[in-house]
Design a protein around this motif. Structure first.
Motif, mmCIF file in Angstrom:
data_model
loop_
_atom_site.group_PDB
_atom_site.id
_atom_site.type_symbol
_atom_site.label_atom_id
_atom_site.label_comp_id
_atom_site.label_asym_id
_atom_site.label_seq_id
_atom_site.Cartn_x
_atom_site.Cartn_y
_atom_site.Cartn_z
ATOM 1 N N SER A 1 -32.710 13.887 -5.892
ATOM 2 C CA SER A 1 -32.791 15.359 -5.917
ATOM 3 C C SER A 1 -31.418 15.966 -6.129
ATOM 4 O O SER A 1 -31.189 17.122 -5.795
ATOM 5 N N HIS A 2 -30.490 15.181 -6.642
ATOM 6 C CA HIS A 2 -29.116 15.678 -6.805
ATOM 7 C C HIS A 2 -28.472 14.978 -8.009
ATOM 8 O O HIS A 2 -28.845 13.859 -8.346
ATOM 9 N N PRO A 3 -27.483 15.643 -8.625
ATOM 10 C CA PRO A 3 -26.729 14.954 -9.681
ATOM 11 C C PRO A 3 -25.827 13.881 -9.062
ATOM 12 O O PRO A 3 -25.700 13.807 -7.837
ATOM 13 N N ILE A 4 -25.224 13.057 -9.889
ATOM 14 C CA ILE A 4 -24.340 12.001 -9.382
ATOM 15 C C ILE A 4 -23.000 12.625 -8.994
ATOM 16 O O ILE A 4 -22.460 13.474 -9.716
ATOM 17 N N LYS A 5 -22.464 12.212 -7.853
ATOM 18 C CA LYS A 5 -21.192 12.760 -7.365
ATOM 19 C C LYS A 5 -20.061 12.524 -8.376
ATOM 20 O O LYS A 5 -20.044 11.513 -9.077
ATOM 21 N N ASN A 6 -19.111 13.446 -8.400
ATOM 22 C CA ASN A 6 -17.905 13.350 -9.251
ATOM 23 C C ASN A 6 -18.195 13.397 -10.750
ATOM 24 O O ASN A 6 -17.425 12.891 -11.556
ATOM 25 N N THR A 7 -19.345 13.993 -11.123
ATOM 26 C CA THR A 7 -19.616 14.164 -12.564
ATOM 27 C C THR A 7 -19.639 15.646 -12.916
ATOM 28 O O THR A 7 -20.120 16.021 -13.978
ATOM 29 N N GLY A 8 -19.135 16.483 -11.995
ATOM 30 C CA GLY A 8 -19.154 17.936 -12.254
ATOM 31 C C GLY A 8 -20.579 18.455 -12.334
ATOM 32 O O GLY A 8 -20.875 19.347 -13.133
ATOM 33 N N SER B 1 -26.891 15.145 -17.015
ATOM 34 C CA SER B 1 -27.106 13.842 -17.652
ATOM 35 C C SER B 1 -25.749 13.176 -17.797
ATOM 36 O O SER B 1 -24.739 13.852 -17.983
ATOM 37 N N CYS B 2 -25.727 11.850 -17.691
ATOM 38 C CA CYS B 2 -24.463 11.152 -17.910
ATOM 39 C C CYS B 2 -24.721 9.665 -18.032
ATOM 40 O O CYS B 2 -25.838 9.176 -17.817
ATOM 41 N N GLN B 3 -23.660 8.968 -18.405
ATOM 42 C CA GLN B 3 -23.711 7.517 -18.432
ATOM 43 C C GLN B 3 -22.517 7.010 -17.641
ATOM 44 O O GLN B 3 -21.433 7.583 -17.714
ATOM 45 N N ILE B 4 -22.739 5.950 -16.859
ATOM 46 C CA ILE B 4 -21.624 5.323 -16.129
ATOM 47 C C ILE B 4 -21.591 3.848 -16.506
ATOM 48 O O ILE B 4 -22.635 3.176 -16.501
ATOM 49 N N ILE B 5 -20.421 3.372 -16.836
ATOM 50 C CA ILE B 5 -20.253 1.955 -17.124
ATOM 51 C C ILE B 5 -19.397 1.340 -16.024
ATOM 52 O O ILE B 5 -18.318 1.854 -15.706
ATOM 53 N N ILE B 6 -19.897 0.263 -15.443
ATOM 54 C CA ILE B 6 -19.139 -0.463 -14.422
ATOM 55 C C ILE B 6 -18.698 -1.780 -15.057
ATOM 56 O O ILE B 6 -19.503 -2.703 -15.203
ATOM 57 N N PRO B 7 -17.433 -1.859 -15.520
ATOM 58 C CA PRO B 7 -16.983 -3.088 -16.188
ATOM 59 C C PRO B 7 -17.092 -4.290 -15.248
ATOM 60 O O PRO B 7 -16.794 -4.181 -14.047
ATOM 61 N N GLN B 8 -17.520 -5.431 -15.795
ATOM 62 C CA GLN B 8 -17.805 -6.617 -14.964
ATOM 63 C C GLN B 8 -16.636 -7.026 -14.082
ATOM 64 O O GLN B 8 -16.800 -7.399 -12.935
ATOM 65 N N ILE B 9 -15.406 -6.901 -14.610
ATOM 66 C CA ILE B 9 -14.222 -7.376 -13.873
ATOM 67 C C ILE B 9 -14.005 -6.564 -12.596
ATOM 68 O O ILE B 9 -13.458 -7.048 -11.613
ATOM 69 N N GLN B 10 -14.498 -5.300 -12.600
ATOM 70 C CA GLN B 10 -14.327 -4.420 -11.434
ATOM 71 C C GLN B 10 -15.186 -4.857 -10.250
ATOM 72 O O GLN B 10 -14.906 -4.524 -9.104
ATOM 73 N N VAL B 11 -16.269 -5.582 -10.543
ATOM 74 C CA VAL B 11 -17.196 -5.964 -9.461
ATOM 75 C C VAL B 11 -17.466 -7.474 -9.466
ATOM 76 O O VAL B 11 -18.506 -7.931 -9.016
ATOM 77 N N LYS C 1 -12.310 0.697 -9.195
ATOM 78 C CA LYS C 1 -12.005 0.604 -7.760
ATOM 79 C C LYS C 1 -12.844 1.561 -6.907
ATOM 80 O O LYS C 1 -12.325 2.308 -6.073
ATOM 81 N N GLY C 2 -14.161 1.555 -7.162
ATOM 82 C CA GLY C 2 -15.071 2.316 -6.303
ATOM 83 C C GLY C 2 -15.284 3.767 -6.680
ATOM 84 O O GLY C 2 -16.136 4.438 -6.116
ATOM 85 N N SER C 3 -14.489 4.297 -7.641
ATOM 86 C CA SER C 3 -14.670 5.695 -8.060
ATOM 87 C C SER C 3 -15.027 5.740 -9.544
ATOM 88 O O SER C 3 -14.828 4.770 -10.262
ATOM 89 N N ILE C 4 -15.523 6.910 -9.989
ATOM 90 C CA ILE C 4 -15.802 7.025 -11.426
ATOM 91 C C ILE C 4 -14.882 8.064 -12.060
ATOM 92 O O ILE C 4 -14.500 9.054 -11.444
ATOM 93 N N TYR C 5 -14.521 7.793 -13.310
ATOM 94 C CA TYR C 5 -13.603 8.641 -14.078
ATOM 95 C C TYR C 5 -14.212 8.921 -15.442
ATOM 96 O O TYR C 5 -14.872 8.058 -16.020
ATOM 97 N N LYS C 6 -13.932 10.108 -15.967
ATOM 98 C CA LYS C 6 -14.409 10.423 -17.317
ATOM 99 C C LYS C 6 -13.713 9.500 -18.313
ATOM 100 O O LYS C 6 -12.527 9.236 -18.179
ATOM 101 N N VAL C 7 -14.480 9.003 -19.300
ATOM 102 C CA VAL C 7 -13.894 8.105 -20.302
ATOM 103 C C VAL C 7 -13.050 8.940 -21.269
ATOM 104 O O VAL C 7 -13.571 9.842 -21.926
ATOM 105 N N PRO C 8 -11.750 8.669 -21.357
ATOM 106 C CA PRO C 8 -10.915 9.436 -22.292
ATOM 107 C C PRO C 8 -11.046 8.871 -23.709
ATOM 108 O O PRO C 8 -10.953 7.670 -23.907
ATOM 109 N N VAL C 9 -11.297 9.734 -24.676
ATOM 110 C CA VAL C 9 -11.446 9.237 -26.050
ATOM 111 C C VAL C 9 -10.540 9.963 -27.022
ATOM 112 O O VAL C 9 -10.097 9.406 -28.000
#
Length: 448
Positions: free
Chosen positions: A305-312, A316-326, A113-121
């Motif tokens: 020139s900046h890291p991605i917002k909300n990744t602390g 480096s990071c990876q973001i997955i946007i599941p198809q159903i969300q968009v 829903k427009g925001s990113i969250y750390k993947v809990p494992v």
């Protein structure tokens, strides 16, 4: 050049370089050629930055603010290595790791829903995650415990879930997991690109989640590794392995003809000379009449020139946007690395968004990813055709790799390598066969 080889390899992409390394270790006489002047083919890292501008036909030169062109090494294909995955096993067994340095990617995130969250494992992360409500967290934790204990040889651990008959949809239902949890489990942990897996046997998904959590357990921050100086280092490492075992390398060799006799490959013609061979390995670009187009992948390289917002402020990071969300059929991936990996000038970040093309406006399809990256200093957009072989090599002895897909890691590439190996050799690929027996020679005394 006018010699007889067991195997000729065309193109120095990662798949081809690993296969030429394996064949050389197995004692085969290998000739490896590439029409380009650099290693890596489609999986190259482009340096200096000026060359990237040229490659994408951008006018002008990089601005002063981009720093030194030589400080950049930009991957054309964005992928990470699963710490416990097949490519890392290949690197370790062949000891190609000694030519490379790796860093752990700092975090894996999922879009909701427009925001990113750390993947809990882990169970602890699951209980702390803001992705789920309190009751859902408990159910997800029970699911994770079930998956980590699941053993097809021990019926007690299976809780009446048949690995080959129960579908993944049924497993989710058993733990009363809702749509959001199914979303990030299937796409951010099991790393499926579509939802087709829901109605297939659950064992593949269980194994994928295990791979993710075992990879994560190795280093803690994320399950992914990335080589310093870029992914282009990987094919070069395996090329070096091949050379140690007597493989011959020739770059800048235009390939004029693949010579066939009675439907079987007998050699390759370059600059008027023919090198003879019993088998040929190549990427699709060398044999367009033996492959078919199976889709397209859009990739947008973004310099920031900046890291991605909300990744602390992760470097480096990876973001997955599941198809159903968009409202898509395929997931969107973002891989981000930075100057910490010796691939960008100081204080700069490279994020690469990618997905399978579904419409006539591929760039617009990646908008949800680009919105997370703003402001973007420079974009490089590519749309690549995906090819798969129509000739499996049985009669022709021509073995063709598949184009690199939109997945975020190298597991599918390794599956392709194992498949080509089996078709060439007639036996299943065995990691143990890649054990190397020869050492590099360093200095006058050799490396003891």
């Amino acid at each position: 050049m006018d010699e007889e080889y067991d195997v000729i390899v065309l193109g120095t992409g990662l798949t081809e370089c690993i296969l030429s390394g394996i064949m050389s270790v197995k004692g085969k006489k290998v000739l490896h050629m590439d029409r380009n002047s650099y290693y890596g083919a489609e999986s190259a890292s482009i340096t200096p930055l000026e060359d990237l501008y040229k490659r994408f036909s951008l006018p002008g030169k990089p601005s002063e603010s981009m720093g030194k062109g030589r400080d950049w090494s930009v991957d054309l294909i964005p992928k990470f290595l699963m710490a416990n995955g097949q490519l890392v096993r290949m690197l370790l067994i062949t000891q190609v790791t000694r030519y490379l340095d790796f860093k752990v990617i700092e975090g894996s995130y999922v879009y909701k829903k427009g925001s990113i969250y750390k993947v809990p494992v882990t169970e602890t992360e699951a209980l702390a995650s803001s992705l789920m409500g309190i009751f859902e967290k408990r159910r997800f934790r029970n699911f994770l415990i079930f998956v980590s204990n699941y053993d097809v040889n021990d019926p007690k651990t299976m809780e009446a879930v048949d690995p080959n008959k129960s579908t993944m949809r049924e497993v989710y239902k058993k733990f009363s997991l809702g749509q959001d949890v199914m979303d990030f489990t299937g796409h951010a942990l099991a790393l499926y690109r579509t939802d087709d897996y829901l109605d297939q046997p659950c064992i593949d998904t269980i194994n994928r989640i295990k791979l993710y959590s075992e990879s994560l357990a190795r280093y803690g921050k994320s399950p992914y590794l990335y080589p310093l100086y870029g992914l282009g280092e990987l094919p070069q490492g395996f090329a070096r392995l091949s050379a140690i075992y007597g493989g011959t390398y020739m770059l800048n060799k235009p390939i004029e003809e693949i010579v066939m006799e009675n439907g079987k490959v007998v050699g390759v013609k370059s600059e008027g000379e023919v090198a003879r061979c019993k088998q040929l390995i190549c990427d699709p670009s060398y044999v367009m009449d033996r492959v078919s187009k199976v889709g397209q992948v859009v990739r947008i390289i973004c310099i920031m020139s900046h890291p991605i917002k909300n990744t602390g402020d992760a470097n480096s990071c990876q973001i997955i946007i599941p198809q159903i969300q968009v409202n898509r059929k395929h997931d969107i991936y973002v891989c981000m690395i930075s100057s910490a990996h010796n691939v960008a000038a100081q204080g700069k970040y490279i994020a690469i968004a990618s997905s399978v093309v579904e419409t006539n406006d591929p760039e617009k399809e990646l908008k949800p990813a680009l919105d997370l990256l703003e402001p973007i200093e420079q974009k490089f957009v590519s749309v690549s055709d995906q090819y798969a072989p129509t000739d499996m090599g049985k009669d022709s002895q021509v073995f063709i790799s598949r184009t690199y897909d939109a997945t975020t890691h190298f597991e599918t590439t390794c599956d392709d390598i194992k498949d080509i190996y089996k078709r060439m050799m007639g036996t299943e690929f065995d990691f143990a066969e890649m054990e190397r027996t020869k050492n590099d020679i360093f200095g006058d005394n050799g490396d003891q």
